[in-house]
Design a protein around this motif. Structure first.
Motif, short mmCIF file in Angstrom:
data_model
loop_
_atom_site.label_atom_id
_atom_site.label_comp_id
_atom_site.label_asym_id
_atom_site.label_seq_id
_atom_site.Cartn_x
_atom_site.Cartn_y
_atom_site.Cartn_z
N LEU A 44 -6.31 6.40 -3.37
CA LEU A 44 -4.91 5.98 -3.37
C LEU A 44 -4.81 4.56 -3.93
CD1 LEU A 44 -3.83 7.21 0.18
CD2 LEU A 44 -3.49 8.38 -1.99
N SER A 45 -3.78 4.31 -4.69
CA SER A 45 -3.54 2.96 -5.19
C SER A 45 -3.01 2.11 -4.04
CB SER A 45 -2.52 2.99 -6.33
OG SER A 45 -1.23 3.29 -5.83
N ILE A 46 -2.82 0.83 -4.30
CA ILE A 46 -2.33 -0.05 -3.24
C ILE A 46 -0.89 0.29 -2.87
CG2 ILE A 46 -3.84 -1.94 -3.93
CD1 ILE A 46 -1.36 -3.30 -5.14
N ASP A 47 -0.19 1.05 -3.72
CA ASP A 47 1.16 1.50 -3.37
C ASP A 47 1.16 2.29 -2.07
OD1 ASP A 47 2.13 0.39 -5.72
OD2 ASP A 47 1.80 2.22 -6.86
N PHE A 48 0.06 2.99 -1.81
CA PHE A 48 -0.03 3.83 -0.62
C PHE A 48 -1.04 3.30 0.40
CE2 PHE A 48 1.18 6.65 -4.14
CZ PHE A 48 2.38 7.12 -3.65
N ALA A 49 -2.16 2.77 -0.08
CA ALA A 49 -3.20 2.31 0.85
C ALA A 49 -2.98 0.89 1.33
CB ALA A 49 -4.57 2.42 0.17
N GLY A 63 1.60 -4.35 1.83
CA GLY A 63 1.09 -4.25 3.18
C GLY A 63 0.89 -2.81 3.60
N PRO A 64 0.03 -2.56 4.60
CA PRO A 64 -0.23 -1.20 5.06
C PRO A 64 1.05 -0.47 5.53
CG PRO A 64 -1.84 -2.72 5.96
CD PRO A 64 -0.80 -3.56 5.30
N SER A 65 1.96 -1.20 6.18
CA SER A 65 3.18 -0.57 6.67
C SER A 65 4.06 -0.10 5.51
CB SER A 65 3.96 -1.55 7.55
OG SER A 65 4.31 -2.71 6.83
N VAL A 66 4.09 -0.91 4.43
CA VAL A 66 4.85 -0.52 3.24
C VAL A 66 4.23 0.71 2.59
CG1 VAL A 66 5.66 -1.27 0.97
CG2 VAL A 66 5.57 -2.90 2.87
N GLY A 67 2.90 0.77 2.58
CA GLY A 67 2.21 1.92 2.02
C GLY A 67 2.53 3.20 2.79
N ARG A 68 2.53 3.11 4.12
CA ARG A 68 2.87 4.28 4.94
C ARG A 68 4.31 4.71 4.71
NH1 ARG A 68 -0.40 1.57 8.73
NH2 ARG A 68 1.42 0.57 9.67
N GLU A 69 5.19 3.74 4.57
CA GLU A 69 6.61 4.04 4.32
C GLU A 69 6.77 4.76 2.98
OE1 GLU A 69 10.89 1.71 3.78
OE2 GLU A 69 9.10 0.61 4.34
N THR A 70 6.00 4.33 1.98
CA THR A 70 6.04 4.97 0.67
C THR A 70 5.58 6.42 0.75
OG1 THR A 70 5.58 2.83 -0.38
CG2 THR A 70 5.26 4.81 -1.72
N VAL A 71 4.51 6.68 1.49
CA VAL A 71 4.02 8.05 1.68
C VAL A 71 5.08 8.91 2.35
CG1 VAL A 71 2.31 9.48 2.85
CG2 VAL A 71 1.60 7.36 1.75
N ASN A 72 5.70 8.39 3.39
CA ASN A 72 6.73 9.15 4.11
C ASN A 72 7.91 9.48 3.20
OD1 ASN A 72 5.23 9.05 6.47
ND2 ASN A 72 6.23 7.18 7.20
N LYS A 73 8.33 8.50 2.39
CA LYS A 73 9.44 8.74 1.48
C LYS A 73 9.07 9.78 0.42
CE LYS A 73 11.82 4.29 1.87
NZ LYS A 73 12.25 3.06 1.16
N MET A 74 7.82 9.75 -0.02
CA MET A 74 7.35 10.73 -1.00
C MET A 74 7.43 12.14 -0.43
SD MET A 74 3.50 11.32 -2.40
CE MET A 74 3.11 11.95 -0.76
N ILE A 75 6.96 12.30 0.81
CA ILE A 75 6.97 13.63 1.45
C ILE A 75 8.40 14.12 1.64
CG2 ILE A 75 6.39 14.87 3.57
CD1 ILE A 75 3.96 13.01 3.84
N VAL A 76 9.27 13.23 2.10
CA VAL A 76 10.67 13.60 2.32
C VAL A 76 11.34 13.98 0.99
CG1 VAL A 76 12.94 12.75 3.02
CG2 VAL A 76 10.93 12.24 4.41
N ALA A 77 11.09 13.20 -0.06
CA ALA A 77 11.69 13.48 -1.36
C ALA A 77 11.23 14.83 -1.91
CB ALA A 77 11.34 12.37 -2.35
N THR A 78 9.94 15.12 -1.75
CA THR A 78 9.41 16.40 -2.23
C THR A 78 10.00 17.57 -1.45
OG1 THR A 78 7.33 15.32 -2.84
CG2 THR A 78 7.31 17.72 -2.66
#
Length: 263
Positions: free
Chosen positions: A33-38, A88-103
């Motif tokens: 995972l890139s830093i966008d997620f990790a 930050g790690p919290s931002v990465g987790r938020e990005t993952v959650n948004k990705m799942i919701v969008a999909t």
């Protein structure tokens, strides 16, 4: 009229081999995972006219300055910062959650639209099967690229995945619209004949449309910048698998479930 559905099992076998190989790489080697997620920091320095890229845990500006001073002292030259981005790690987790919701929302919206437009759940189900087929192919091939060329899952890859979903459904709807037209004329008992007629009439159009996109993406891969290379490759994979899945996965699957309904 060409009998495309005669080779339906060959189409499914090809997809099974491609997806199976890709999933082997996913579960055996994974995809970084890139830093966008990790989370973490991505830093590029120019030292003595040479560019160095570093990826670390999330650093503050003070910590980055200390790191730069260390590089200065060890390299006997001034390190010029070219890029410094931190997630930050919290931002990465938020990005993952948004990705799942969008999909998930995208899949539900497609299911609802096709079900309503074609007044049949089977059409929507076949389109969704082809969509997930394309996503699995994209993820699997990307895992192979990750193993051999160090590709990472980043926001651009998610953009490519969502684009693949839309492209897949677009071609499928064109074919399904023709099938629906022939069903109205001849009835659902001749669903296989209707599907072959629809594929024969739309195949050249689909290939012409896809080839214009493929040529453009190939040009970008050859002459574009390195920062978007894997993004363009992902779009190329999505375009190819989307062109393949609409006639050779979605349509045979639709014919199969329609025939089962008639029994």
């Amino acid at each position: 009229m060409i009998n495309f559905l005669k080779y339906r099992f060959l189409y499914f076998l090809i997809s099974l081999v491609v997806i199976g190989t890709g999933l082997f790489f996913v579960f055996r080697f994974g995809i970084p995972l890139s830093i966008d997620f990790a989370g973490g920091s991505n830093i590029s320095y120019s030292v003595n006219n040479e560019v160095s890229n570093l990826r670390t845990d999330a650093l503050s500006e003070k910590e980055e300055k200390e790191l730069r001073e260390t590089i200065d002292s060890e390299s006997n030259g001034e390190a010029k910062i070219l890029l410094f981005e931190t997630v930050g790690p919290s931002v990465g987790r938020e990005t993952v959650n948004k990705m799942i919701v969008a999909t998930a929302l995208g899949v539900l919206a497609i299911l609802a639209y096709i079900g309503f437009a074609f007044k049949g759940f089977n059409f929507a189900l076949a389109a969704i099967v082809a969509l997930f087929h394309d996503l699995l192919v994209l993820i699997g091939v990307y895992a192979i690229l990750s193993y051999y060329f160090h590709a990472e899952i980043d926001l651009l890859f998610i953009t490519a995945a969502l684009t693949t979903m839309s492209f897949s459904v677009h071609d499928t709807i064109v074919i399904f619209d023709k099938i629906r037209e022939y069903i109205r004329e001849e009835g659902s008992k001749n669903i296989e004949i209707s599907a072959n007629r629809a594929l024969t009439e739309t195949m050249v159009r689909s290939l012409n449309n896809s080839m214009t996109i493929i040529f453009m993406l190939l040009a970008l891969i050859l002459f574009g910048g390195s920062t978007i290379k894997f993004f363009i490759i992902s779009l190329l994979i999505g375009t190819i698998t989307g062109t393949y899945s609409s006639p050779f996965i979605a349509t045979p699957f639709l014919v199969w479930i329609e025939k089962r309904k008639q029994k």
